[in-house]
Motif scaffolding. Structure first.
Motif, PDB file in Angstrom:
ATOM      1  N   ILE A  31       0.893  -1.270  -0.663  1.00 29.93           N
ATOM      2  CA  ILE A  31       0.050  -0.234   0.081  1.00 29.93           C
ATOM      3  C   ILE A  31       0.890   1.397  -0.651  1.00 29.93           C
ATOM      4  CG2 ILE A  31      -0.385  -0.163   2.765  1.00 29.93           C
ATOM      5  CD1 ILE A  31      -2.876   1.411   0.421  1.00 29.93           C
ATOM      6  N   VAL A  32       0.688   2.402  -0.971  1.00 26.18           N
ATOM      7  CA  VAL A  32       1.367   3.482  -0.727  1.00 26.18           C
ATOM      8  C   VAL A  32       0.468   4.475   0.028  1.00 26.18           C
ATOM      9  CG1 VAL A  32       1.993   5.459  -2.032  1.00 26.18           C
ATOM     10  CG2 VAL A  32       2.370   3.310  -2.734  1.00 26.18           C
ATOM     11  N   ILE A  33       0.482   5.074   0.747  1.00 25.24           N
ATOM     12  CA  ILE A  33       0.279   5.901   1.679  1.00 25.24           C
ATOM     13  C   ILE A  33       0.658   7.472   1.438  1.00 25.24           C
ATOM     14  CG2 ILE A  33      -1.110   7.369   4.030  1.00 25.24           C
ATOM     15  CD1 ILE A  33       0.561   3.903   4.975  1.00 25.24           C
ATOM     16  N   GLU A  34      -0.370   8.365   1.301  1.00 23.02           N
ATOM     17  CA  GLU A  34       0.780  10.093   0.199  1.00 23.02           C
ATOM     18  C   GLU A  34      -0.467  10.863   1.727  1.00 23.02           C
ATOM     19  OE1 GLU A  34       0.925  12.955  -0.346  1.00 23.02           O
ATOM     20  OE2 GLU A  34       2.291  11.661  -1.046  1.00 23.02           O
ATOM     21  N   LYS A  35       0.212  11.847   1.811  1.00 25.11           N
ATOM     22  CA  LYS A  35      -1.133  12.736   3.046  1.00 25.11           C
ATOM     23  C   LYS A  35      -1.297  13.130   2.150  1.00 25.11           C
ATOM     24  CE  LYS A  35       2.614  15.900   3.453  1.00 25.11           C
ATOM     25  NZ  LYS A  35       3.141  16.105   2.896  1.00 25.11           N
ATOM     26  N   GLY A  36      -1.362  13.758   0.711  1.00 28.02           N
ATOM     27  CA  GLY A  36      -1.580  15.353   0.018  1.00 28.02           C
ATOM     28  C   GLY A  36      -2.440  14.280  -1.405  1.00 28.02           C
ATOM     29  N   ALA A  37      -2.277  15.421  -2.606  1.00 32.73           N
ATOM     30  CA  ALA A  37      -2.137  14.393  -3.943  1.00 32.73           C
ATOM     31  C   ALA A  37      -1.213  13.516  -4.107  1.00 32.73           C
ATOM     32  CB  ALA A  37      -2.380  16.008  -4.864  1.00 32.73           C
ATOM     33  N   LEU A  38      -1.514  13.039  -5.248  1.00 32.09           N
ATOM     34  CA  LEU A  38      -0.989  11.692  -5.879  1.00 32.09           C
ATOM     35  C   LEU A  38       0.450  13.243  -6.802  1.00 32.09           C
ATOM     36  CD1 LEU A  38      -0.282   9.128  -7.123  1.00 32.09           C
ATOM     37  CD2 LEU A  38      -0.934   9.731  -9.226  1.00 32.09           C
TER      38      LEU A  38
END
Length: 322
Positions: A31-38
């Motif tokens: 899983i990739v977890i990103e706090k903002g936009a791609l």
């Protein structure tokens, strides 16, 4: 509810995407977890930004990046990485912030604003665009001060101080000047930075020499006031009429996240300690990828020379599984 994965990737930028591609090729759950936009950092770049790198050097996993010109712009890069993600159906959670990483005996637990995840390995690929280097002067918290630049239109007919002499500062100064802003650059060094894009540097030098853009070298802002800025120069102190300050003095990685998770840092430039052959840190199973590896040396790693990190990490994990 806790989600179990083989690999947890923190950061959805180009290198985080490259790590996800390596996981998918090997059939690992991730899983990739990103706090903002791609590709959040790229999204927040200036609208008209052109990369220093050519398009083929920004490619990941050998997927062709076709641009209209040899050096692509921000919008082309966003389209490329977005298509890589959607075409490969990568598993990415956006607008979700990691709050804590716990190291257990055999795996990790990653806590976020939306849930918990457990994984055998964690890759941190969070870049360095979220924490600006502050000027640490009175008035820096005034509404007219920004450490990010998006576009020039709102600065038309305004007195604008641009702090810095890097690519971002030079691009901002030229764009604001050409949109009708009255630009003054304040530069700590004695000249425009040597790292400035070679096709842009003559432009800014000529604009300064002809007086279209004012510049104070070997100088620094000592105070920011509602209608002026105070600049200390080698000759004297200048009180300059001012409407906006665009302080593009650079950015820093999230050292608190690294230190909180036991990653050792060098004492001089706070560079994370990791094995350059595997990208594994001193914490077994915890890897770094991308520009975060440079610590305060933010000019050391770019997309083009850190793409290999994803493969190095995947190959090291694969050896352990055999």
């Amino acid at each position: 509810m806790e989600n179990k994965k083989d690999i947890i990737i923190i950061g959805g930028g180009p290198i985080g995407i490259a790590c996800a591609l390596e996981c998918k090729k090997r059939g690992w759950s991730y899983i990739v977890i990103e706090k903002g936009a791609l590709t959040n950092s790229l999204f927040n770049y200036p609208k008209n930004m052109t990369f220093f790198s050519t398009s083929e050097k920004l490619e990941i996993d050998g997927i062709p990046f076709i641009s209209n010109k040899p050096k692509p712009n921000r919008d082309e890069a966003l389209e490329y990485y977005r298509r890589v993600v959607t075409s490969n159906k990568l598993d990415i959670n956006l607008y979700e912030t990691v709050t804590k990483i716990d190291k257990n005996e055999n795996d990790f637990t990653v806590l976020t604003t939306k849930g918990n995840y457990s994984g055998k390995h964690v890759i941190i690929s969070t870049g360095f665009y979220d924490i600006p280097k502050l000027l640490h002067v009175p008035g820096e918290d005034l509404p007219k001060v920004t450490h990010y630049y998006k576009e020039a239109h709102n600065y038309a007919l305004q007195n604008v101080v641009v702090v810095g002499a890097s690519n971002s500062a030079v691009d901002a100064a030229l764009e604001i000047y050409r949109k009708g802003g009255h630009v003054t650059m304040v530069v700590r060094g004695e000249s425009i930075g040597e790292r400035v894009k070679y096709w842009v540097r003559p432009d800014i030098v000529n604009r300064i020499e002809e007086g279209s853009i004012s510049a104070y070298f070997n100088s620094e802002i000592t105070a920011i006031k509602p209608e002026t800025v105070v600049i200390k120069t080698p000759e004297n102190t200048v009180n300059l009429p001012n409407d906006y300050v665009v302080a593009l003095t650079g950015y820093l990685p999230n050292f608190k996240m690294l230190e909180a998770n036991g990653i050792a840092l060098s004492k001089d430039k706070r560079i994370p300690i990791y094995n350059p052959e595997t990208m594994e840190t001193n914490v077994k199973g915890l890897y770094l990828a991308g520009v975060i590896c440079g610590g305060e040396e933010t000019h050391k790693w770019f997309i083009e020379n850190s793409r290999i990190h994803a493969k190095l990490i995947a190959e090291h994990i694969e050896k352990q599984l055999k």
